[in-house]
Scaffold this motif. Sequence first.
Motif, PDB file in Angstrom:
ATOM      1  N   ASP A  27      64.636 -26.974  89.784  1.00  0.00           N
ATOM      2  CA  ASP A  27      63.410 -26.377  89.814  1.00  0.00           C
ATOM      3  C   ASP A  27      62.703 -26.331  88.191  1.00  0.00           C
ATOM      4  O   ASP A  27      61.597 -26.525  88.230  1.00  0.00           O
ATOM      5  CB  ASP A  27      63.036 -24.921  90.360  1.00  0.00           C
ATOM      6  N   LEU A  28      63.328 -25.904  87.313  1.00  0.00           N
ATOM      7  CA  LEU A  28      63.238 -25.840  86.023  1.00  0.00           C
ATOM      8  C   LEU A  28      62.926 -27.473  85.450  1.00  0.00           C
ATOM      9  O   LEU A  28      61.973 -27.698  84.670  1.00  0.00           O
ATOM     10  CB  LEU A  28      64.153 -25.299  85.252  1.00  0.00           C
ATOM     11  N   LYS A  29      63.794 -28.124  85.763  1.00  0.00           N
ATOM     12  CA  LYS A  29      63.434 -29.691  85.439  1.00  0.00           C
ATOM     13  C   LYS A  29      62.268 -30.173  86.157  1.00  0.00           C
ATOM     14  O   LYS A  29      61.403 -31.027  85.446  1.00  0.00           O
ATOM     15  CB  LYS A  29      64.662 -30.591  85.796  1.00  0.00           C
ATOM     16  N   TRP A  35      59.069 -31.589  84.250  1.00  0.00           N
ATOM     17  CA  TRP A  35      58.258 -32.906  84.676  1.00  0.00           C
ATOM     18  C   TRP A  35      56.996 -32.882  84.434  1.00  0.00           C
ATOM     19  O   TRP A  35      56.206 -33.643  83.822  1.00  0.00           O
ATOM     20  CB  TRP A  35      58.861 -33.619  85.933  1.00  0.00           C
ATOM     21  N   TYR A  36      56.269 -31.870  85.388  1.00  0.00           N
ATOM     22  CA  TYR A  36      54.840 -31.768  85.542  1.00  0.00           C
ATOM     23  C   TYR A  36      54.341 -31.422  83.954  1.00  0.00           C
ATOM     24  O   TYR A  36      53.165 -31.983  83.801  1.00  0.00           O
ATOM     25  CB  TYR A  36      54.491 -30.706  86.411  1.00  0.00           C
ATOM     26  N   ILE A  37      54.954 -30.581  83.285  1.00  0.00           N
ATOM     27  CA  ILE A  37      54.349 -30.411  81.923  1.00  0.00           C
ATOM     28  C   ILE A  37      54.290 -31.542  81.019  1.00  0.00           C
ATOM     29  O   ILE A  37      53.299 -31.872  80.369  1.00  0.00           O
ATOM     30  CB  ILE A  37      55.415 -29.187  81.213  1.00  0.00           C
ATOM     31  N   LYS A  72      65.061 -17.957  92.489  1.00  0.00           N
ATOM     32  CA  LYS A  72      65.359 -17.367  93.772  1.00  0.00           C
ATOM     33  C   LYS A  72      65.624 -18.715  94.720  1.00  0.00           C
ATOM     34  O   LYS A  72      65.978 -18.438  95.915  1.00  0.00           O
ATOM     35  CB  LYS A  72      64.118 -16.751  94.098  1.00  0.00           C
ATOM     36  N   LYS A  73      65.378 -19.920  94.171  1.00  0.00           N
ATOM     37  CA  LYS A  73      65.501 -21.048  95.336  1.00  0.00           C
ATOM     38  C   LYS A  73      66.462 -22.011  94.419  1.00  0.00           C
ATOM     39  O   LYS A  73      67.642 -22.031  94.910  1.00  0.00           O
ATOM     40  CB  LYS A  73      64.228 -21.614  95.401  1.00  0.00           C
ATOM     41  N   ASN A  74      66.019 -23.190  93.822  1.00  0.00           N
ATOM     42  CA  ASN A  74      66.805 -24.250  93.220  1.00  0.00           C
ATOM     43  C   ASN A  74      67.330 -24.282  91.915  1.00  0.00           C
ATOM     44  O   ASN A  74      67.756 -25.129  91.476  1.00  0.00           O
ATOM     45  CB  ASN A  74      65.985 -25.479  93.637  1.00  0.00           C
ATOM     46  N   GLY A  75      67.444 -23.149  91.131  1.00  0.00           N
ATOM     47  CA  GLY A  75      67.696 -22.962  89.901  1.00  0.00           C
ATOM     48  C   GLY A  75      67.445 -24.080  88.867  1.00  0.00           C
ATOM     49  O   GLY A  75      66.304 -24.347  88.815  1.00  0.00           O
ATOM     50  N   ILE A  76      68.297 -24.733  88.374  1.00  0.00           N
ATOM     51  CA  ILE A  76      67.888 -25.632  87.236  1.00  0.00           C
ATOM     52  C   ILE A  76      67.219 -26.679  87.625  1.00  0.00           C
ATOM     53  O   ILE A  76      66.051 -27.185  87.002  1.00  0.00           O
ATOM     54  CB  ILE A  76      69.222 -26.243  86.500  1.00  0.00           C
ATOM     55  N   LEU A  86      53.810 -24.212  87.383  1.00  0.00           N
ATOM     56  CA  LEU A  86      53.938 -22.777  87.767  1.00  0.00           C
ATOM     57  C   LEU A  86      54.697 -22.521  89.117  1.00  0.00           C
ATOM     58  O   LEU A  86      55.644 -21.378  89.138  1.00  0.00           O
ATOM     59  CB  LEU A  86      52.391 -22.260  87.741  1.00  0.00           C
ATOM     60  N   LYS A  87      54.621 -23.348  90.128  1.00  0.00           N
ATOM     61  CA  LYS A  87      55.386 -22.914  91.474  1.00  0.00           C
ATOM     62  C   LYS A  87      56.893 -22.956  91.066  1.00  0.00           C
ATOM     63  O   LYS A  87      57.604 -22.106  91.480  1.00  0.00           O
ATOM     64  CB  LYS A  87      55.046 -23.922  92.690  1.00  0.00           C
ATOM     65  N   TYR A  88      57.296 -23.987  90.450  1.00  0.00           N
ATOM     66  CA  TYR A  88      58.674 -24.320  90.151  1.00  0.00           C
ATOM     67  C   TYR A  88      59.267 -23.185  89.234  1.00  0.00           C
ATOM     68  O   TYR A  88      60.331 -22.717  89.264  1.00  0.00           O
ATOM     69  CB  TYR A  88      58.984 -25.780  89.780  1.00  0.00           C
ATOM     70  N   LEU A  89      58.516 -22.789  88.305  1.00  0.00           N
ATOM     71  CA  LEU A  89      58.740 -21.891  87.275  1.00  0.00           C
ATOM     72  C   LEU A  89      58.965 -20.468  88.066  1.00  0.00           C
ATOM     73  O   LEU A  89      60.001 -19.451  87.648  1.00  0.00           O
ATOM     74  CB  LEU A  89      57.826 -21.696  86.012  1.00  0.00           C
ATOM     75  N   CYS A  90      57.849 -20.023  88.948  1.00  0.00           N
ATOM     76  CA  CYS A  90      58.056 -18.935  89.564  1.00  0.00           C
ATOM     77  C   CYS A  90      59.378 -18.571  90.751  1.00  0.00           C
ATOM     78  O   CYS A  90      59.799 -17.653  90.710  1.00  0.00           O
ATOM     79  CB  CYS A  90      56.960 -18.589  90.147  1.00  0.00           C
TER      80      CYS A  90
END
Length: 82
Positions: A66-68, A72-74, A60-64, A52-56
């Motif tokens: 953060d999605l990756k 990874w956690y999912i 605003k921060k690290n783009g793709i 959730l942190k990375y999705l949120c």
Amino acid sequence: MEPREMFSTDVSNDGVNHPEHYQSGGLEAIDVISAFTQDCTPIEAFCIGNALKYLCRWKKKNGIEDLKKAQWYINYLIEHKN
């Protein structure tokens, strides 16, 4: 008092206690994470919280990147769910 409020003195423009990249629409990522992990095991809460942190923050921060990280956690949750 919420745990995060114990460390917060000034919430305006606070990059440590209330960074802008974790806020949107009057919500803060830590509050969302707390609400959605109350009935989870510790490892589930950790993985869900990080995803959730990375999705949120991804726009605003690290783009793709953060999605990756969220992915990874999912994937970890999926692979280790019994």
